[in-house]
Write an enzyme that holds these catalytic residues in place. Structure first.
Site, PDB file in Angstrom:
ATOM      1  N   GLY A  79       1.003  -1.257   0.028  1.00  0.00           N
ATOM      2  CA  GLY A  79      -0.048  -0.081  -0.224  1.00  0.00           C
ATOM      3  C   GLY A  79       0.957   1.231   0.081  1.00  0.00           C
ATOM      4  N   THR A  80       2.222   1.107   0.135  1.00  0.00           N
ATOM      5  CA  THR A  80       3.225   2.280  -0.077  1.00  0.00           C
ATOM      6  C   THR A  80       2.878   2.938  -1.435  1.00  0.00           C
ATOM      7  OG1 THR A  80       4.668   1.090   1.380  1.00  0.00           O
ATOM      8  CG2 THR A  80       5.377   2.918   0.086  1.00  0.00           C
ATOM      9  N   THR A  81       2.976   4.381  -1.374  1.00  0.00           N
ATOM     10  CA  THR A  81       2.867   5.063  -2.865  1.00  0.00           C
ATOM     11  C   THR A  81       4.117   5.949  -2.760  1.00  0.00           C
ATOM     12  OG1 THR A  81       1.814   6.857  -1.497  1.00  0.00           O
ATOM     13  CG2 THR A  81       0.470   5.349  -2.433  1.00  0.00           C
ATOM     14  N   MET A 106      -6.729   1.113  -0.702  1.00  0.00           N
ATOM     15  CA  MET A 106      -7.383  -0.253  -0.113  1.00  0.00           C
ATOM     16  C   MET A 106      -8.875  -0.247   0.311  1.00  0.00           C
ATOM     17  SD  MET A 106      -4.742  -2.376  -0.233  1.00  0.00           S
ATOM     18  CE  MET A 106      -3.007  -2.123  -0.159  1.00  0.00           C
ATOM     19  N   HIS A 135      -5.185  16.149   0.896  1.00  0.00           N
ATOM     20  CA  HIS A 135      -4.655  15.342   1.957  1.00  0.00           C
ATOM     21  C   HIS A 135      -4.280  16.110   2.969  1.00  0.00           C
ATOM     22  CE1 HIS A 135      -5.022  12.108  -1.192  1.00  0.00           C
ATOM     23  NE2 HIS A 135      -4.916  11.329   0.095  1.00  0.00           N
ATOM     24  N   HIS A 136      -3.765  15.750   4.160  1.00  0.00           N
ATOM     25  CA  HIS A 136      -3.310  16.121   5.291  1.00  0.00           C
ATOM     26  C   HIS A 136      -1.947  16.934   4.881  1.00  0.00           C
ATOM     27  CE1 HIS A 136      -0.562  12.975   5.981  1.00  0.00           C
ATOM     28  NE2 HIS A 136      -1.371  12.430   5.608  1.00  0.00           N
ATOM     29  N   LYS A 139       1.562  14.884   4.345  1.00  0.00           N
ATOM     30  CA  LYS A 139       1.732  14.044   3.105  1.00  0.00           C
ATOM     31  C   LYS A 139       2.867  14.334   2.144  1.00  0.00           C
ATOM     32  CE  LYS A 139      -0.934  11.410  -0.521  1.00  0.00           C
ATOM     33  NZ  LYS A 139      -0.468  10.044   0.082  1.00  0.00           N
ATOM     34  N   GLY A 145      -1.044   8.763  -4.668  1.00  0.00           N
ATOM     35  CA  GLY A 145      -1.149   7.649  -5.346  1.00  0.00           C
ATOM     36  C   GLY A 145      -2.578   7.258  -5.905  1.00  0.00           C
ATOM     37  N   THR A 146      -3.552   7.523  -4.785  1.00  0.00           N
ATOM     38  CA  THR A 146      -4.888   7.341  -5.459  1.00  0.00           C
ATOM     39  C   THR A 146      -5.613   8.050  -6.532  1.00  0.00           C
ATOM     40  OG1 THR A 146      -5.604   6.709  -2.995  1.00  0.00           O
ATOM     41  CG2 THR A 146      -7.368   7.087  -4.537  1.00  0.00           C
TER      42      THR A 146
END
Length: 250
Positions: A79-81, A106, A135-136, A139, A145-146
């Site tokens: 799940g790492t980007t 995920m 995002h926060h 990041k 990545g999403t």
């Protein structure tokens, strides 16, 4: 049979959430943990003591993690980007020997968003498509990545160039743009805009916390146990569920 899950990135936000959520799943347990402050050689112990490793760490450890997984025949949920193209090629090569699931997100919601975007792209052929993600403030990678995953799902249906920064250039007809916002404590918001001359259609997913990401990763690790070698995505995991509901009468 209890599935032994190794956790790489155990002290990060996602790692801590997985540790909190794992007890909700009765057929698996965390068998070993690794964090980026430890010696990379300890990845051997992680893989040796695990049926599958869930990785939410940093791109820098990927090569050693893959080497250890190949050595001990350990399945991987990544799940790492922020991976480079050469690192993706490394995953593709390893997937010829191991079952590996990679996804930038995920959660079922984000993957359903991608599925709906693919379907909308088929219908709204003459609409411009843009993605906005937030995002926060902490990041590290932008775009997320999403967002890239969603753009690639759209471009699988329609030939478009993905662009991150237009600068002072006007929009071209054959592109999909991604814009990023960083601030506050946003867990992750993604919007896909279909922009026509007379109307705009917006698809949106907003994560309220990290629970859906953690649960998805754990479910993916369980699902991967009986799979053949290959590189899988979360859409592979979720598509049976999506197809089942689509076949129900409206």
């Amino acid at each position: 049979m209890i599935i032994n899950i190794g956790l790489s990135g155990a002290t990060g936000k996602m790692g801590r959430t997985i540790l909190e959520r794992i007890d909700n799943f009765k057929n698996c347990k965390i068998s070993a943990k690794f964090n980026s402050t430890r010696d990379l050689h300890e990845l051997n112990d992680l893989c040796k003591n695990s049926d599958v490793v869930i990785d939410f760490s940093t791109p820098e450890i990927l090569e050693k993690l893959v080497d250890s997984a190949l050595k001990y025949d350990t399945k991987l949920v990544i799940g790492t980007t922020g991976f480079t193209s050469s690192q993706f090629k490394l995953l593709e090569k390893a997937a010829k020997t191991l079952p590996i699931l990679y996804s930038a997100n995920m959660s079922i919601g984000a993957n359903l968003l991608g599925y709906l975007a693919k379907e909308a792209t088929k219908i709204l052929d003459d609409y411009d498509i843009e993605i906005l993600e937030a995002h926060h403030r902490a990041k590290k990678d932008a775009p997320s990545g999403t967002a890239i995953m969603l753009a690639e799902m759209v471009t699988a249906e329609k030939e478009l160039d993905i662009t991150f920064n237009r600068g002072n250039k006007t929009r071209r007809t054959n592109e999909i743009g991604i814009s990023s916002l960083r601030g506050g404590n946003v867990h992750g918001t993604h919007e896909i805009f279909f922009l026509g001359d007379d109307e705009t259609i917006t698809l949106k997913h907003e994560a309220l916390n990290k629970n859906s990401f953690a649960d998805g990763a754990i479910r993916a690790a369980i699902w991967l146990q009986d799979k053949q070698t290959g590189l899988y995505s979360m859409l592979d995991f979720y598509k049976n569920l999506i197809n089942y509901h689509l076949k129900k009468p409206i």
